[in-house]
Motif scaffolding. Sequence first.
Motif, PDB file in Angstrom:
ATOM      1  N   LEU A  86       0.894  -1.286  -0.040  1.00  0.00           N
ATOM      2  CA  LEU A  86       0.012   0.113   0.124  1.00  0.00           C
ATOM      3  C   LEU A  86       0.809   1.235   0.078  1.00  0.00           C
ATOM      4  CD1 LEU A  86      -2.738   1.328   0.429  1.00  0.00           C
ATOM      5  CD2 LEU A  86      -2.568   0.980   2.881  1.00  0.00           C
TER       6      LEU A  86
ATOM      7  N   THR B 152       2.590   1.581  -3.319  1.00  0.00           N
ATOM      8  CA  THR B 152       1.591   2.121  -4.314  1.00  0.00           C
ATOM      9  C   THR B 152       1.490   3.397  -4.327  1.00  0.00           C
ATOM     10  OG1 THR B 152       0.614  -0.010  -4.096  1.00  0.00           O
ATOM     11  CG2 THR B 152      -0.782   1.855  -5.240  1.00  0.00           C
ATOM     12  N   ARG B 153       1.153   3.994  -3.325  1.00  0.00           N
ATOM     13  CA  ARG B 153       0.928   5.580  -2.853  1.00  0.00           C
ATOM     14  C   ARG B 153       2.086   6.331  -3.283  1.00  0.00           C
ATOM     15  NH1 ARG B 153      -3.100   6.222   2.477  1.00  0.00           N
ATOM     16  NH2 ARG B 153      -4.839   5.380   1.286  1.00  0.00           N
ATOM     17  N   ASP B 154       3.217   5.867  -3.076  1.00  0.00           N
ATOM     18  CA  ASP B 154       4.493   6.470  -3.603  1.00  0.00           C
ATOM     19  C   ASP B 154       4.617   6.787  -5.009  1.00  0.00           C
ATOM     20  OD1 ASP B 154       5.085   6.732  -0.871  1.00  0.00           O
ATOM     21  OD2 ASP B 154       6.557   5.383  -0.365  1.00  0.00           O
ATOM     22  N   ASP B 155       4.070   5.516  -5.539  1.00  0.00           N
ATOM     23  CA  ASP B 155       4.288   5.448  -7.142  1.00  0.00           C
ATOM     24  C   ASP B 155       3.299   6.371  -7.853  1.00  0.00           C
ATOM     25  OD1 ASP B 155       6.153   3.523  -6.766  1.00  0.00           O
ATOM     26  OD2 ASP B 155       4.837   1.827  -7.131  1.00  0.00           O
ATOM     27  N   LEU B 156       2.222   7.005  -6.768  1.00  0.00           N
ATOM     28  CA  LEU B 156       1.239   7.679  -7.363  1.00  0.00           C
ATOM     29  C   LEU B 156       1.617   9.127  -7.926  1.00  0.00           C
ATOM     30  CD1 LEU B 156      -1.859   7.039  -5.162  1.00  0.00           C
ATOM     31  CD2 LEU B 156      -1.623   6.212  -7.603  1.00  0.00           C
ATOM     32  N   PRO B 157       1.302   9.545  -9.060  1.00  0.00           N
ATOM     33  CA  PRO B 157       1.771  10.763  -9.583  1.00  0.00           C
ATOM     34  C   PRO B 157       1.079  11.672  -8.751  1.00  0.00           C
ATOM     35  CG  PRO B 157       0.212   9.799 -11.287  1.00  0.00           C
ATOM     36  CD  PRO B 157       0.693   8.814 -10.214  1.00  0.00           C
ATOM     37  N   SER B 158       1.541  12.711  -8.360  1.00  0.00           N
ATOM     38  CA  SER B 158       0.581  13.923  -7.833  1.00  0.00           C
ATOM     39  C   SER B 158       0.054  14.857  -8.728  1.00  0.00           C
ATOM     40  CB  SER B 158       1.602  14.608  -6.760  1.00  0.00           C
ATOM     41  OG  SER B 158       2.457  15.280  -7.383  1.00  0.00           O
ATOM     42  N   LEU B 159      -1.381  15.133  -8.553  1.00  0.00           N
ATOM     43  CA  LEU B 159      -2.102  16.155  -9.173  1.00  0.00           C
ATOM     44  C   LEU B 159      -1.810  17.545  -8.755  1.00  0.00           C
ATOM     45  CD1 LEU B 159      -3.955  16.515 -11.532  1.00  0.00           C
ATOM     46  CD2 LEU B 159      -6.025  16.112 -10.170  1.00  0.00           C
TER      47      LEU B 159
ATOM     48  N   LEU C 123      -3.984  20.122 -13.262  1.00  0.00           N
ATOM     49  CA  LEU C 123      -5.684  20.260 -13.289  1.00  0.00           C
ATOM     50  C   LEU C 123      -6.201  21.145 -14.134  1.00  0.00           C
ATOM     51  CD1 LEU C 123      -8.019  18.808 -11.985  1.00  0.00           C
ATOM     52  CD2 LEU C 123      -7.995  20.299 -10.261  1.00  0.00           C
TER      53      LEU C 123
ATOM     54  N   TRP D  88      -4.427  19.943  -1.335  1.00  0.00           N
ATOM     55  CA  TRP D  88      -4.752  19.099  -2.367  1.00  0.00           C
ATOM     56  C   TRP D  88      -4.057  17.866  -2.575  1.00  0.00           C
ATOM     57  CZ3 TRP D  88      -8.481  18.247  -6.008  1.00  0.00           C
ATOM     58  CH2 TRP D  88      -8.316  17.133  -6.828  1.00  0.00           C
TER      59      TRP D  88
ATOM     60  N   GLN E 138      -5.470  14.064  -1.415  1.00  0.00           N
ATOM     61  CA  GLN E 138      -5.513  13.157  -2.393  1.00  0.00           C
ATOM     62  C   GLN E 138      -4.770  11.805  -1.817  1.00  0.00           C
ATOM     63  OE1 GLN E 138      -2.983  13.829  -5.735  1.00  0.00           O
ATOM     64  NE2 GLN E 138      -3.824  12.368  -7.228  1.00  0.00           N
TER      65      GLN E 138
ATOM     66  N   PRO F 215      -4.091  11.866 -13.036  1.00  0.00           N
ATOM     67  CA  PRO F 215      -4.255  13.145 -13.677  1.00  0.00           C
ATOM     68  C   PRO F 215      -4.502  12.876 -14.913  1.00  0.00           C
ATOM     69  CG  PRO F 215      -2.382  13.403 -12.202  1.00  0.00           C
ATOM     70  CD  PRO F 215      -2.514  11.794 -12.346  1.00  0.00           C
TER      71      PRO F 215
END
Lengths: 202, 300
Positions: A8, A11-18, A23, B2, B6, B16
Motif C-alpha cells: 500500500l 503504491t501511494r509513493d508511485d502515484l503521480p501527484s496532481l 488540473l 490538495w 489526495q 491526472p
Amino acid sequence: MTDSKSTLTDTRDDLPSLSRRQLLAALGGAAVAAGGYGYGVGGGAGLTPGGGGDASDAPASDAHIETLTALAEAIYPPSMPVDESWIENRVFGRVEPQEGHFDQLVAAVEAVDEHARARFGGPVTALSPGHRRGVLHSMGATEVHPTADGTTAERVRFYLLGDLLYVMLTAPESSDLTGIANPPGYPGGTDVYKRGPGGDGQ
Amino acid sequence: MWEKLQRSSVATPVVPEHVALASGAGFLLVAVATSARIPVAVVGGLLVAAALFVGPSAALGGTSGLVIHDLFRGAVGVGTLTLAVWLCVFVGLLAWFSPALAGGRARLSVRSPPRALRSYVVGTVVAGLYATAASAWVATVAGHERFYTAAADLLPGVLVAGLVGVAAIVTARRLGRAVSVPRATVGTRPGRLTTLALFVVGAAWLVGAIGTDLLAHDLGLFPTDIQLAYYVAGLLGTGSLVATVGSAVLLSVYRYGELAVVLSAPLAGVLSWVLVSLGRTRVQSPTPDIDFVNGGTDND
C-alpha cells in the motif's frame, strides 16, 4: 498483512501527484475543445426574455411562441390545426388568469427548451414531435400532477401543458375532436340553431 | 491541501492523465449521446462501467466533461448537478466496495475472476442504490423534480452499469487478461455484514423515499387534510384499529411526506456512517472474525 501494508505504501509513493497547474491545464484544454465544438454546432443560444422578438411589452418573445408552438404540435392530435399566430392569440392573447401567470408560463417554456438543449442535443424547435414529447417525459412533467408552486416539472405541467390543453379544449377548432360544439365564448350564432342533429341540415 | 487530500483519503488512485482523457471522452460521449437522443442514464451507466478500466478517474473526467458540455449548451443547471452527484457517488462507493476497479498505474492481477465479478455486482447494486437516492434527493431539494421521477430516470443507469461491467469482466477473462485491481484498496473495503447493512439502508432509503413521495404526491390531490380525513373515513370506516392507524398514517404522509423525503438523506447518511464506523471497529478488534472480512486481501 505486513506485505499488504508495504504494498500500500509503495503504491501511494508511485502515484503521480496532481498539481493545481495540471488540473487547470486539463480542464482548460477540454474547455477550449468544447468551446470550438459548442460554437461549431450553434449551441448555447437559449431562450431569453425578448430574445429574437420585438421590444414591445408582449409577455413572450417570438422565440418563446415558436417553442410553444412546437410543443403544441407534439402534444395536440394531428387533426388539430396550430400555428404561431394561433398560439400567440389563444395563449397570450387571452386575459391573464392571475397576475404573473404569463411570466411563469414563459419560465416553463424556457425550462423545457433548456432541458432539450442539454439532453436532446438542440432546442425544442429542432426536434421531431416524438422527441419533443420525450423531452417532457424525461423532465418528469408527464408523471406529476399540475402544481403551480411545485417543482420545475410540476410547474411545466401546470403552466405549459395545462395552458396548451385549455386553449385547445376551449377553441372552436377542436369541436370535431371534443364534441363541444360551443366552447365558452363561442356560442355559435343563430346559424347553429338552424342545423339539424347531424349538423348539416336545416 | 490538495495533495494531502489526495494521498490521505482516496482508496483508489486518481491519475491526472486519466482524468484529463476522461474529460474529453466524457464530453464526447455526452455530446454524441445527446445528439443521438440516448437517455442520460445510459451515458452515466457507461461512465460507471468505464471505471473498470481507468478507475475513479472515469467518473471525475465524465463529470467534468458533462459540465463542460452543458456549459457550452447554455444549460448548466440542476440536471447537470444531479447527474454529477449520481456519477461521483456511484463510482466513489463502487471503488470502495469493489476490487475490480483498475487504479491506473497501480495494478495487480486478480487470480479469482469470479470474486471480482461478485464484488462488482454487489458494489454496483449497493452503490447504485445510494447514488440514485442521493441524486434524486438533490433534484428534490433543488425543486427540480419529484423524488420518484428523478429516481426513475436514473435507475436504468444502474442496470446499464451492471450489465456492461459484468460483460467487460467476463470478456476480459475469456480473452485471458486478468482484471486489474488497485493495491491501495487492500484493507479498506467494508466487510460482509457492513455491506449487507449498507444495502438494507440504501434500499430502505430509495424505496421508502419513492413510496413516501409518490403517496404524498397523490394525496396532494386533496385540497385539505379534512377532505382527506373524510375520504379515509368513508374508505376504512371509523372506530376500528385499521381505520385509526390507516387514517393516522395517511394524514401524516399528507402533512409531512415531503418533509420526510427531504430528511431521508441526512438520516440515511448518519445511519450509514454509524454502520461503517461499527464495521471498522469490529475489524480492528483484537479477536477478528475471519468471515467478516470480505474475501480476504487482494493479493492472496
